[in-house]
Scaffold this motif. Structure first.
Motif, PDB file in Angstrom:
ATOM      1  N   LEU A  30     -36.316  -9.295  26.759  1.00  0.00           N
ATOM      2  CA  LEU A  30     -36.110 -10.725  26.144  1.00  0.00           C
ATOM      3  C   LEU A  30     -36.231 -10.722  25.570  1.00  0.00           C
ATOM      4  CD1 LEU A  30     -34.692 -13.015  27.255  1.00  0.00           C
ATOM      5  CD2 LEU A  30     -36.661 -14.076  27.845  1.00  0.00           C
TER       6      LEU A  30
ATOM      7  N   THR B 205     -32.947  -7.651  27.337  1.00  0.00           N
ATOM      8  CA  THR B 205     -31.605  -8.605  27.043  1.00  0.00           C
ATOM      9  C   THR B 205     -32.087  -9.448  26.070  1.00  0.00           C
ATOM     10  OG1 THR B 205     -32.170  -8.587  29.999  1.00  0.00           O
ATOM     11  CG2 THR B 205     -31.542 -10.560  28.444  1.00  0.00           C
TER      12      THR B 205
ATOM     13  N   VAL C  41     -30.981 -13.116  23.702  1.00  0.00           N
ATOM     14  CA  VAL C  41     -30.043 -14.396  23.959  1.00  0.00           C
ATOM     15  C   VAL C  41     -29.848 -14.524  22.787  1.00  0.00           C
ATOM     16  CG1 VAL C  41     -30.489 -16.357  24.770  1.00  0.00           C
ATOM     17  CG2 VAL C  41     -31.044 -14.907  26.341  1.00  0.00           C
TER      18      VAL C  41
ATOM     19  N   ASN D 257     -18.679 -17.602  15.532  1.00  0.00           N
ATOM     20  CA  ASN D 257     -18.468 -15.938  15.181  1.00  0.00           C
ATOM     21  C   ASN D 257     -19.914 -15.703  14.276  1.00  0.00           C
ATOM     22  OD1 ASN D 257     -15.364 -16.408  15.369  1.00  0.00           O
ATOM     23  ND2 ASN D 257     -15.771 -17.600  13.136  1.00  0.00           N
TER      24      ASN D 257
ATOM     25  N   PHE E  95     -23.549 -12.891  18.971  1.00  0.00           N
ATOM     26  CA  PHE E  95     -22.819 -12.962  20.017  1.00  0.00           C
ATOM     27  C   PHE E  95     -22.632 -11.563  20.237  1.00  0.00           C
ATOM     28  CE2 PHE E  95     -22.641 -17.345  18.168  1.00  0.00           C
ATOM     29  CZ  PHE E  95     -23.587 -17.751  19.320  1.00  0.00           C
ATOM     30  N   ASN E  96     -22.267 -10.651  19.657  1.00  0.00           N
ATOM     31  CA  ASN E  96     -21.669  -9.186  19.851  1.00  0.00           C
ATOM     32  C   ASN E  96     -22.501  -8.408  20.721  1.00  0.00           C
ATOM     33  OD1 ASN E  96     -19.158 -10.414  18.287  1.00  0.00           O
ATOM     34  ND2 ASN E  96     -19.290  -9.070  16.981  1.00  0.00           N
TER      35      ASN E  96
ATOM     36  N   ALA F 254     -25.436 -10.035  21.708  1.00  0.00           N
ATOM     37  CA  ALA F 254     -26.004 -10.621  23.288  1.00  0.00           C
ATOM     38  C   ALA F 254     -25.481 -10.727  24.377  1.00  0.00           C
ATOM     39  CB  ALA F 254     -26.214 -11.763  22.902  1.00  0.00           C
ATOM     40  N   GLN F 255     -25.788 -10.455  25.447  1.00  0.00           N
ATOM     41  CA  GLN F 255     -25.604 -10.874  27.018  1.00  0.00           C
ATOM     42  C   GLN F 255     -25.538 -12.273  27.208  1.00  0.00           C
ATOM     43  OE1 GLN F 255     -28.370  -8.720  26.490  1.00  0.00           O
ATOM     44  NE2 GLN F 255     -27.601  -7.291  25.894  1.00  0.00           N
ATOM     45  N   TYR F 256     -25.920 -12.950  26.488  1.00  0.00           N
ATOM     46  CA  TYR F 256     -26.617 -14.629  26.603  1.00  0.00           C
ATOM     47  C   TYR F 256     -26.276 -15.237  25.335  1.00  0.00           C
ATOM     48  CZ  TYR F 256     -27.441 -13.070  31.511  1.00  0.00           C
ATOM     49  OH  TYR F 256     -27.406 -12.736  32.503  1.00  0.00           O
ATOM     50  N   GLY F 257     -25.070 -16.749  25.257  1.00  0.00           N
ATOM     51  CA  GLY F 257     -24.654 -17.013  24.259  1.00  0.00           C
ATOM     52  C   GLY F 257     -24.805 -18.763  24.243  1.00  0.00           C
ATOM     53  N   ILE F 258     -25.416 -19.235  23.539  1.00  0.00           N
ATOM     54  CA  ILE F 258     -25.285 -20.238  23.147  1.00  0.00           C
ATOM     55  C   ILE F 258     -24.589 -20.691  21.290  1.00  0.00           C
ATOM     56  CG2 ILE F 258     -26.598 -22.772  23.703  1.00  0.00           C
ATOM     57  CD1 ILE F 258     -28.110 -21.469  25.842  1.00  0.00           C
ATOM     58  N   VAL F 259     -23.415 -22.104  21.546  1.00  0.00           N
ATOM     59  CA  VAL F 259     -22.977 -21.927  20.243  1.00  0.00           C
ATOM     60  C   VAL F 259     -23.676 -24.013  20.202  1.00  0.00           C
ATOM     61  CG1 VAL F 259     -21.446 -22.800  19.083  1.00  0.00           C
ATOM     62  CG2 VAL F 259     -21.092 -21.390  20.304  1.00  0.00           C
TER      63      VAL F 259
ATOM     64  N   ILE G 237     -31.142 -26.886  21.248  1.00  0.00           N
ATOM     65  CA  ILE G 237     -31.036 -26.356  22.443  1.00  0.00           C
ATOM     66  C   ILE G 237     -33.064 -26.109  23.077  1.00  0.00           C
ATOM     67  CG2 ILE G 237     -30.373 -24.185  23.235  1.00  0.00           C
ATOM     68  CD1 ILE G 237     -27.995 -25.839  22.356  1.00  0.00           C
TER      69      ILE G 237
ATOM     70  N   LEU H 235     -34.425 -25.773  25.751  1.00  0.00           N
ATOM     71  CA  LEU H 235     -35.325 -24.088  26.627  1.00  0.00           C
ATOM     72  C   LEU H 235     -36.905 -24.441  26.941  1.00  0.00           C
ATOM     73  CD1 LEU H 235     -34.002 -21.912  27.339  1.00  0.00           C
ATOM     74  CD2 LEU H 235     -33.817 -20.929  24.940  1.00  0.00           C
TER      75      LEU H 235
ATOM     76  N   SER I 192     -14.804  -8.466  18.932  1.00  0.00           N
ATOM     77  CA  SER I 192     -16.067  -9.095  19.591  1.00  0.00           C
ATOM     78  C   SER I 192     -17.165  -7.674  20.614  1.00  0.00           C
ATOM     79  CB  SER I 192     -15.767 -10.045  20.618  1.00  0.00           C
ATOM     80  OG  SER I 192     -15.393 -10.413  21.041  1.00  0.00           O
TER      81      SER I 192
ATOM     82  N   GLN J  13     -22.007 -13.776  27.586  1.00  0.00           N
ATOM     83  CA  GLN J  13     -21.440 -15.269  28.609  1.00  0.00           C
ATOM     84  C   GLN J  13     -22.295 -16.177  27.713  1.00  0.00           C
ATOM     85  OE1 GLN J  13     -22.991 -15.376  32.446  1.00  0.00           O
ATOM     86  NE2 GLN J  13     -22.715 -13.124  32.523  1.00  0.00           N
ATOM     87  N   MET J  14     -21.154 -16.541  27.552  1.00  0.00           N
ATOM     88  CA  MET J  14     -21.446 -17.852  26.703  1.00  0.00           C
ATOM     89  C   MET J  14     -21.384 -18.792  27.954  1.00  0.00           C
ATOM     90  SD  MET J  14     -21.111 -16.744  23.756  1.00  0.00           S
ATOM     91  CE  MET J  14     -21.541 -17.842  22.482  1.00  0.00           C
TER      92      MET J  14
ATOM     93  N   ALA K 299     -29.851 -25.194  28.953  1.00  0.00           N
ATOM     94  CA  ALA K 299     -30.739 -24.731  28.507  1.00  0.00           C
ATOM     95  C   ALA K 299     -31.564 -24.354  30.520  1.00  0.00           C
ATOM     96  CB  ALA K 299     -32.236 -25.574  28.879  1.00  0.00           C
TER      97      ALA K 299
END
Lengths: 332, 265
Positions: free
Chosen positions: A271, A292, A294, A301, A305-306, A308-313, A319, A323, B236, B241-242, B251
């Protein structure tokens, strides 16, 4: 009409670097698009066995070998001196390098010596199918990988190109065999322009992050040395190691042995949490093997994010604390 | 000791980027511009070396549009003695080779230098070769990705060069030389108020191709082999996964997915 494509290979400890196999794959693909053949070049000292391996493993028109004691260690003066005569004579349409430090150090000056054009760090090319040099459209990153540009080459004079790591998979190299030839060069032109005094490790007592299970990595967007606490809190909750992209280290917010990327460590944890890291290629090459990924970033943009498996803007300062609490809650 | 520094003004890479109207470059309207990161370190290293030598003079050069004079003024405020702006429509749109050729001509035009110091790579187009081309034009050695410089007696410098995988190589080069500085080599100073006031009176000269004896066809876009067709954002791919919602919601979602989907927690 296009001329052949040449590929300049790099090696270390008698083995081809992985990026060199990628450059071979790229060069073969390019030659095929132009309807010409690919030829490889090896420079070094005592490299006969390696030349034999390349010649026995890849579909090429030739493997040109310059085996000379002044080429045992890289210096731009010696390497450019060894290459320029043969390249000036053969005038390959494209001379392909793997895009790494050694290539960048020499390719601009080599292009200048040859009167060739320069096209560094390509990610891809497309062709209109007529085998014309000007018909190729190349993609390369700009603005730290946040955007890309598409470019075309003007004229048919030789070009010096480098291919970005990972852009042309090594396993697409076409196997085959090739004759080994001596590279014609003028020994008087092989003149080292620097004296190599030593090679040393940057970090001294390095923290070894290569075996880390979980890494929380932080980028410049965290905002300052006094704003790092949320990273430490999350790492403590996860039992993770802390790492960073280059600007954090350059600013002195973390010690240099925490740097991930082309000039730092290469890691592959299960991770990898990238907080406020945009994902410039210099960072990505050091962490793309993570299982994995994140990404947390305020810029939707951001190239991170391209991959990553999981993204948070969002704002990492909102955050990350949330988390940390969620991790603590889940762990009971 | 006379030291020439080449610096470039680039868009702030933290800024929000948009594609310009013609699709061939970014929209520069309202965009903040800064001195290229590694060039800031280059300027500091030049000043440090000139100060160590005692009688040093630092001259800064930039090739760019009118706005680039802000970058030069900032360098003057930090202590550079003079500035030269290569500002002419003919210089625009050049690649590393055309730009390096023009900068070398401007440096030669200003007299003898012991060192040329540049950043290692621009944060906008990122060719990483302009300083090397300046070296080639001047017939000097170059070292790229410099992480340390010590001047030695006898006209040489001991230079630390960054390699991949956490290694450095220490090399000795003869001066004059071009050193292409890597970010992180030092701690760039801030401009003091006194320096900012003094900078207003320091010379900032403009040069055209004709001033430097250059054929306009050899510089800028017409001296370059690449034509930019378009710029855009990278594909992209499959992408991430957003997760969306309040910080607490995302979270919780993330921890759940890391446990059940990715099985890494």
């Amino acid at each position: 009409m296009a001329h052949n494509v040449w590929i300049v290979l790099q090696h270390r400890d008698g083995k081809l670097a992985r990026v060199s196999r990628e450059a071979l794959a790229a060069g073969q693909k390019l030659a095929s698009a132009l309807g010409v053949e690919a030829e490889a070049v090896l420079l070094g000292s005592g490299i006969g066995e390696l030349a034999g391996e390349v010649a026995g493993g890849a579909a090429l028109a030739a493997v040109h070998v310059a085996d000379h004691e002044l080429l045992a260690s890289y210096t731009p003066g010696a390497y450019i001196g060894a290459l320029q005569g043969a390249l000036a004579a053969a005038r390959p349409s494209f001379t392909v390098f793997p895009h790494n430090y050694q290539a960048v150090d020499m390719m601009a000056r080599l292009a200048q010596e040859l009167g060739a054009g320069l096209l560094p760090e390509v990610l891809a090319f497309e062709t209109n199918g007529d085998g014309d040099v000007g018909g190729l459209v190349w993609t390369r990153p700009i603005l730290g990988g946040k955007m890309v540009s598409k470019v075309r080459v003007r004229g048919t004079d030789p070009m010096i190109v480098s291919v970005q790591s990972g852009a042309f998979p090594a396993d697409e190299m076409v196997p085959g065999s090739a004759p080994v030839r001596d590279l014609a060069f003028d020994p008087d032109a092989v003149v080292p322009d620097r004296e190599i005094l030593a090679v040393e490790s940057v970090g001294g007592d390095q923290v070894d992050l290569s075996k880390a299970d979980i890494i929380v990595a932080v980028g410049r967007g965290i905002g300052g040395e006094d704003k790092m606490q949320p990273i430490h809190d999350l790492a403590a909750a996860l039992g993770a190691d802390i790492a960073a992209s280059r600007p954090v280290i350059d600013n002195g917010w973390l010690p240099r042995d925490r740097q991930i990327g082309s000039s730092g460590q290469t890691v592959a944890p299960k991770l990898y949490i990238a907080a406020a890291i945009s994902g410039a290629i210099q960072h990505v090459v050091g962490m793309k093997g993570s299982r994995t990924v994140v990404a947390i970033n305020k810029d939707a943009n951001a190239p991170i994010f391209n991959l990553a498996q999981y993204g948070i803007v969002g704002d990492v300062h909102e955050i990350l604390p949330a988390l940390t609490e969620a991790v603590k809650a889940a762990k009971g | 000791m006379r030291v020439a520094v080449c610096l470039k003004q680039v868009p702030d890479t933290e800024a929000r980027l948009r594609v310009g109207k013609d699709g061939k470059w970014i929209n520069e309207e309202g965009l903040p511009f800064v001195i290229n990161e590694s060039d800031e370190y280059a300027l500091e290293e030049a000043q440090r070396l000139a100060e160590t030598a005692g009688d040093g003079e630092v001259v800064v050069f930039s090739l760019g549009p009118d706005r680039a004079q802000e970058a030069l003024r900032k360098a003057l405020a930090k202590g550079a003695a003079r500035a030269v702006l290569l500002s002419d429509p003919a210089f625009e749109g050049g690649d590393a080779i055309a730009t390096g050729r023009a900068l070398a001509a401007a440096i030669r035009h200003e007299g003898d230098f012991d060192l040329v110091i540049t950043g290692s790579q621009s944060d906008d187009v990122g060719f990483g070769g302009t300083g090397s081309v300046v070296a080639g034009e001047l017939g000097w050695p170059h070292v790229w990705l410099v992480m340390g410089v010590e001047l030695e007696d006898g006209g040489t410098a001991r230079v630390t060069r960054e390699m991949e995988s956490g290694m450095n190589e220490i090399v000795r080069v003869e001066l004059p030389a071009v050193l292409e500085i890597q970010a992180g080599i030092n701690h760039p100073r801030y401009a003091a108020l006194k320096g900012i006031m003094q900078a207003k009176r320091k010379p900032l000269d403009r040069r055209s191709p004709a001033d430097l004896g250059l054929d306009p066809g050899q510089v800028g876009g017409s001296g370059s082999r690449l034509e930019i067709l378009s710029v855009g954002f990278p594909d992209s791919g499959e992408g991430a996964q957003m997760l969306e919602g309040s910080p607490e919601e995302v979270a919780r979602q993330l921890v759940d997915k890391l446990q059940r989907e990715a099985r890494v927690l």
